[in-house]
Design an enzyme around this catalytic site. Structure first.
Site, PDB file in Angstrom:
ATOM      1  N   CYS A 159     -30.759 -43.003  37.061  1.00 48.11           N
ATOM      2  CA  CYS A 159     -30.571 -41.819  36.233  1.00 48.11           C
ATOM      3  C   CYS A 159     -30.330 -40.605  37.132  1.00 48.11           C
ATOM      4  O   CYS A 159     -31.125 -40.341  38.038  1.00 48.11           O
ATOM      5  CB  CYS A 159     -31.812 -41.604  35.375  1.00 48.11           C
ATOM      6  SG  CYS A 159     -31.803 -40.039  34.495  1.00 48.11           S
ATOM      7  N   LYS A 202      -4.615 -35.733   2.738  1.00 49.01           N
ATOM      8  CA  LYS A 202      -5.992 -35.315   2.995  1.00 49.01           C
ATOM      9  C   LYS A 202      -5.913 -33.929   3.616  1.00 49.01           C
ATOM     10  O   LYS A 202      -5.390 -33.764   4.721  1.00 49.01           O
ATOM     11  CB  LYS A 202      -6.670 -36.299   3.940  1.00 49.01           C
ATOM     12  CG  LYS A 202      -8.111 -35.934   4.219  1.00 49.01           C
ATOM     13  CD  LYS A 202      -8.817 -37.087   4.911  1.00 49.01           C
ATOM     14  CE  LYS A 202     -10.305 -36.853   5.027  1.00 49.01           C
ATOM     15  NZ  LYS A 202     -10.676 -35.726   5.846  1.00 49.01           N
ATOM     16  N   TYR A 257     -21.164   1.770  -9.228  1.00 51.27           N
ATOM     17  CA  TYR A 257     -21.242   0.308  -9.195  1.00 51.27           C
ATOM     18  C   TYR A 257     -22.695  -0.139  -9.024  1.00 51.27           C
ATOM     19  O   TYR A 257     -23.211  -0.977  -9.763  1.00 51.27           O
ATOM     20  CB  TYR A 257     -20.367  -0.211  -8.051  1.00 51.27           C
ATOM     21  CG  TYR A 257     -20.359  -1.716  -7.906  1.00 51.27           C
ATOM     22  CD1 TYR A 257     -21.195  -2.343  -6.995  1.00 51.27           C
ATOM     23  CD2 TYR A 257     -19.504  -2.504  -8.661  1.00 51.27           C
ATOM     24  CE1 TYR A 257     -21.187  -3.711  -6.855  1.00 51.27           C
ATOM     25  CE2 TYR A 257     -19.487  -3.878  -8.525  1.00 51.27           C
ATOM     26  CZ  TYR A 257     -20.334  -4.487  -7.619  1.00 51.27           C
ATOM     27  OH  TYR A 257     -20.322  -5.848  -7.485  1.00 51.27           O
ATOM     28  N   ASP A 258     -23.384   0.491  -8.056  1.00 51.96           N
ATOM     29  CA  ASP A 258     -24.791   0.126  -7.811  1.00 51.96           C
ATOM     30  C   ASP A 258     -25.647   0.399  -9.039  1.00 51.96           C
ATOM     31  O   ASP A 258     -26.564  -0.370  -9.363  1.00 51.96           O
ATOM     32  CB  ASP A 258     -25.340   0.909  -6.616  1.00 51.96           C
ATOM     33  CG  ASP A 258     -24.751   0.372  -5.312  1.00 51.96           C
ATOM     34  OD1 ASP A 258     -24.839   1.064  -4.288  1.00 51.96           O
ATOM     35  OD2 ASP A 258     -24.198  -0.748  -5.334  1.00 51.96           O
ATOM     36  N   CYS A 274     -33.661 -38.211  36.664  1.00 56.44           N
ATOM     37  CA  CYS A 274     -35.033 -38.529  37.074  1.00 56.44           C
ATOM     38  C   CYS A 274     -35.086 -39.641  38.114  1.00 56.44           C
ATOM     39  O   CYS A 274     -36.155 -39.949  38.634  1.00 56.44           O
ATOM     40  CB  CYS A 274     -35.893 -38.886  35.865  1.00 56.44           C
ATOM     41  SG  CYS A 274     -35.489 -40.486  35.132  1.00 56.44           S
ATOM     42  N   CYS A 318     -31.208 -44.799  30.877  1.00 57.09           N
ATOM     43  CA  CYS A 318     -32.283 -44.436  31.789  1.00 57.09           C
ATOM     44  C   CYS A 318     -33.582 -45.023  31.242  1.00 57.09           C
ATOM     45  O   CYS A 318     -33.868 -44.924  30.053  1.00 57.09           O
ATOM     46  CB  CYS A 318     -32.375 -42.920  31.849  1.00 57.09           C
ATOM     47  SG  CYS A 318     -33.940 -42.313  32.478  1.00 57.09           S
ATOM     48  N   SER A 323     -18.604 -38.113   1.970  1.00 56.24           N
ATOM     49  CA  SER A 323     -17.426 -38.093   2.821  1.00 56.24           C
ATOM     50  C   SER A 323     -16.651 -39.386   2.610  1.00 56.24           C
ATOM     51  O   SER A 323     -17.001 -40.184   1.743  1.00 56.24           O
ATOM     52  CB  SER A 323     -17.814 -37.886   4.282  1.00 56.24           C
ATOM     53  OG  SER A 323     -18.839 -38.741   4.621  1.00 56.24           O
TER      54      SER A 323
END
Ligand code: IVH
Length: 751
Positions: free
Chosen positions: A427, A126, A46-47, A430, A445, A92
């Site tokens: 937040c 669908k 094959y190869d 932070c 935040c 889509s």
């Protein structure tokens, strides 16, 4: 003698025959191997055939066949998938969840077309699989590609050839035909595959869709061949000649060519018939034997489909009416707050794990603080005003691939002592104040780049797939480098200085856990590779609010270079600020007018602000030019211009990044042969053959821009009966004015 030397004596005619012989022989060997599971020749033979084929092709590249065996991922050859640019984008569908959404869809279509006569639709299941595009040239399958981002997909030709439902050749097809449809797996085959995988200790799949996707996207086509994949055709892409005059006939034609299509397709002449067929399919859903997640309605007349055309990512002529989602009840164990890259605080429900529609769910979104408190963004009650508390028994729902949601709460099972949830006003990462702007349902935040959560999310986005897509630098590595004291990455530019800093540092990355010398070198090489980046990727990577991949492409195509874009952003800044102030004036004016029962004179309030702030004409022009880009609205434009503003906090980081790049490549301009490509148009007066919306969409599809008012930049004015000041303004400026007849000739069709 090498293969190349052996082909050295072939004449062109001999070579052509030889390539045909090799294609047939290799095809036969593949068939025996993949389909019949009974190899006729050894791997070595094959190869040798494939090597000889490659050698002949190398000597006579022009003779390479469209079905050349060298494009197959053959036995043992593990290559990555090549990329395929779709001749026509794979789009889509817009979703409808309620019957009312279907009504609106039909009403919108009619308004767009200016049509109130009979209108027929097809309605069909669908399929919940993955989309595939099959290209046939001269009736021969030459390429199969996944959807990818819609413009570019993966070349899975070798894998697709192993699917029995996909014909290798077609008789009586148009010379060029792209068939589109869905690859899926039946419930029975899925169960058997998972049982087999379990037995052999291999990974099992969460659902048939994942199993189908995992099976199709195998680098070794032999694995795909062993998986029971099926294919339903439901549409087409590029075509050399029409298939039929209607959607329904076109589907029949595909059946005639040898494709399988879903037998539940029906013609519906009224909305009632569409909904009736939806209900019928929904009843059959559990016994179909394969997954579907809704019903797709398509305008039957292909002439009307053409007129309706497409929006940025979805066709106007079709809609997916989704089935209600799957539900389950479980306990809400806690609420975590995640901070996103734009600072949004998102509450996430931590749930006792529960199976919803075959998938185990332990996290679900709670949307925002109003949602938890039992009201919508306008303050009206939802769930009859029931709030959600930690410890509550909640209903979780999942629709398709979307993130599961908490939908309802059962008050009779509420634990004693449960207290209303207090949404944080600072937040959690932070400590900066988290505020809600008027009209925004999301608390954000205010820490900007000083907030580590925002910064790290921005970086994750920066290296993600549609952005810089740096191999070896994913979510895990970003999280690691972000907190690294010696070699930190806290902003994008630091990704590109990493190698230099590593070289100057004794504690090398290569000495760390999970990194070796080779993988570090590879990482540095893949970072270096990205110093050359496409403009649209760069723009998307910046993580600017409201700027998605589609808009990034539109902006990149419009401006063509980073310099042009940033120049326009700087120029447009004063006008963008005037626009924002105008918004505020409008809100104030509406409130005042409502309070004293006056009619609203919004335009006056806006005009006064503009006059007061007086952005210079160049700024107005830059601002209008930005707004004229298809897909760019005022919200995105304000976000882009204010985020990148010259003295804004983000600009310095962006400028630092740009200095690290070698080249920002310009996007390919879509080749447009239309006579109006690139022109700026203005419509005025009444159009008689098509609605204004259709005319605008058609013009944009042909590469023109449509503006609302005439200026020196206008190239062409289309004036219908009753045209007034705009036509006069055009004449005064010496701009060409044409009537609707001439416009129809330019824009083609629909006469
Ligand atoms: S028509 C222009 N018909 O759903 C797009 N799509 O959510 C026209 N899908 O990418 C698509 N069943 O792969 C169409 N009967 C059907 C379908 C179907 C499944 C997939 C399709 C599309 C996705 C959109």
């Amino acid at each position: 003698m090498t293969e190349a030397q052996k082909v050295g004596t072939l004449t062109e005619t001999e070579a052509r025959d030889e390539l045909a012989r090799l294609a047939a022989e290799i095809g036969r060997a593949n068939e025996a191997y993949h389909r019949l599971d009974a190899p006729e020749i050894t791997d070595a033979e094959y190869d040798a055939l494939k090597r000889r084929n490659a050698a002949v092709e190398a000597r006579f590249p022009a003779l390479k066949r469209p079905d050349s065996p060298s494009d197959l991922v053959g036995a043992g050859l593990a290559e990555g998938f090549g990329q395929v640019r779709h001749a026509q984008r794979m789009l889509s569908l817009e979703n409808a969840f309620e019957e009312e959404d279907v009504s609106k869809f039909v009403t919108r279509l009619r308004a767009y077309l200016g049509h109130d006569g009979p209108l027929t639709f097809t309605a069909e299941p669908k399929i919940d699989g993955l989309s595939l595009s099959l290209r046939y040239e001269g009736g021969v399958l030459v390429q199969a590609a996944t959807r990818g981002d819609g413009e570019t997909g993966e070349n899975v030709t070798a894998n697709a050839r192993t699917i029995a439902d996909i014909p290798q050749s077609l008789a009586g097809a148009p010379d060029l035909l792209e068939v589109r449809g869905e690859v899926y797996m039946s419930h029975a085959d899925f169960a058997a595959l998972n049982a087999r995988q379990q037995e052999t200790g291999e990974k099992t799949f969460a659902n048939p869709r994942n199993a189908a996707a995992g099976s199709l996207r195998q680098l070794d086509a032999r694995i795909t061949a062993a998986r029971p994949l099926r294919f339903f055709a439901h549409g087409w892409g590029e075509l050399s000649g029409p298939l039929a005059e209607t959607q329904f006939q076109a589907v029949e034609r595909l059946v005639g060519l040898g494709f399988r299509t879903d037998p539940r397709i029906r013609l519906c002449r009224t909305e009632e018939e569409m909904l009736a067929h939806y209900r019928e399919i929904e009843e059959q859903r559990a016994t179909l034997g394969y997954d579907i997640d809704g019903v797709v309605y398509k305008v039957n007349d292909l002439g009307l489909q053409r007129r309706l055309g497409f929006r940025a990512a979805t066709p106007r002529w079709a809609i997916a009416h989704k089935f209600p989602a799957e539900l389950a009840w479980t306990r809400l164990e806690g609420i975590d707050i995640q901070v996103g890259r734009t600072g949004a605080l998102s509450p996430v429900a931590r749930l006792s794990p529960v199976t919803v529609g075959g998938v185990v769910v332990s996290n679900a979104t709670l949307h925002n603080e109003d949602y938890i408190a039992g009201r919508n963004s306008a303050g009206a009650p939802i769930r009859n005003g029931k709030d959600i508390r930690i410890g509550d028994w909640v209903q979780v729902y999942r629709a398709g691939d979307v993130i599961p949601k908490v939908a309802d709460v059962e008050l009779t099972r509420r634990p004693e002592g449960a207290v209303p949830y207090a949404f944080p006003e600072t937040c959690p990462d932070c400590g900066s104040p988290a505020i809600r702007e008027p009209g925004d349902s999301v608390r954000r935040c205010t820490g900007g780049l000083i907030c580590p959560a925002q910064a790290v999310e921005k970086l994750k986005h920066f290296v993600s797939r549609g952005a810089f897509d740096i191999e070896g630098l994913g979510v895990k590595q970003i999280e690691m480098f972000f907190v690294d004291d010696l070699l930190p990455i806290r902003k994008p530019a630091e990704i590109f200085t990493l190698a230099a800093r590593d070289a100057a540092n004794l504690a090398k990355i290569a000495n760390r856990d999970g990194f070796g010398k080779r993988s570090t070198e590879k990482l540095f090489a893949s970072i270096d590779e990205r110093r050359v980046i496409a403009l649209e990727r760069l723009l998307f990577a910046l993580g600017i609010r409201h700027l998605g991949e589609v808009a990034a492409k539109d902006l990149a195509r419009h401006y063509g270079s980073w310099e042009a874009l940033i120049g326009a952003v700087d120029a447009a800044h004063p006008a963008a600020l005037a626009h924002l102030a105008g918004d505020e004036a409008e809100v104030a004016e509406r409130a005042a007018a409502a309070a004293d029962g006056r009619r609203v004179e919004v335009s006056k309030a806006r005009a006064a602000v503009w006059e007061h702030l007086a952005p210079p004409p160049e700024s107005r022009a830059a601002w209008e030019d930005l707004l004229a880009i298809e897909g760019v609205g005022a919200v995105l434009a304000v976000s882009l211009v204010t985020t990148l503003a010259q003295d804004g906090p983000e600009r310095e980081a962006v400028d630092d990044l740009i200095k690290q790049l070698r080249e920002i490549t310009a996007p390919e301009q879509r080749a447009m042969e239309s006579p109006i490509a690139g022109l700026a148009l203005v419509f005025t007066g009444t159009l008689e053959r098509m609605t204004r919306a259709e005319a605008k969409a058609r013009a944009e599809a042909l590469g023109a821009r449509v503006a609302g008012s005439v200026s020196v930049k206008t190239d062409l004015v289309i004036a219908g009966p009753g045209a007034g000041s705009k036509a006069k303004a055009a004449e005064a400026l010496g701009i060409r004015v044409i009537d609707e007849d001439e416009w129809s000739r330019l824009a083609g069709g629909a006469g």
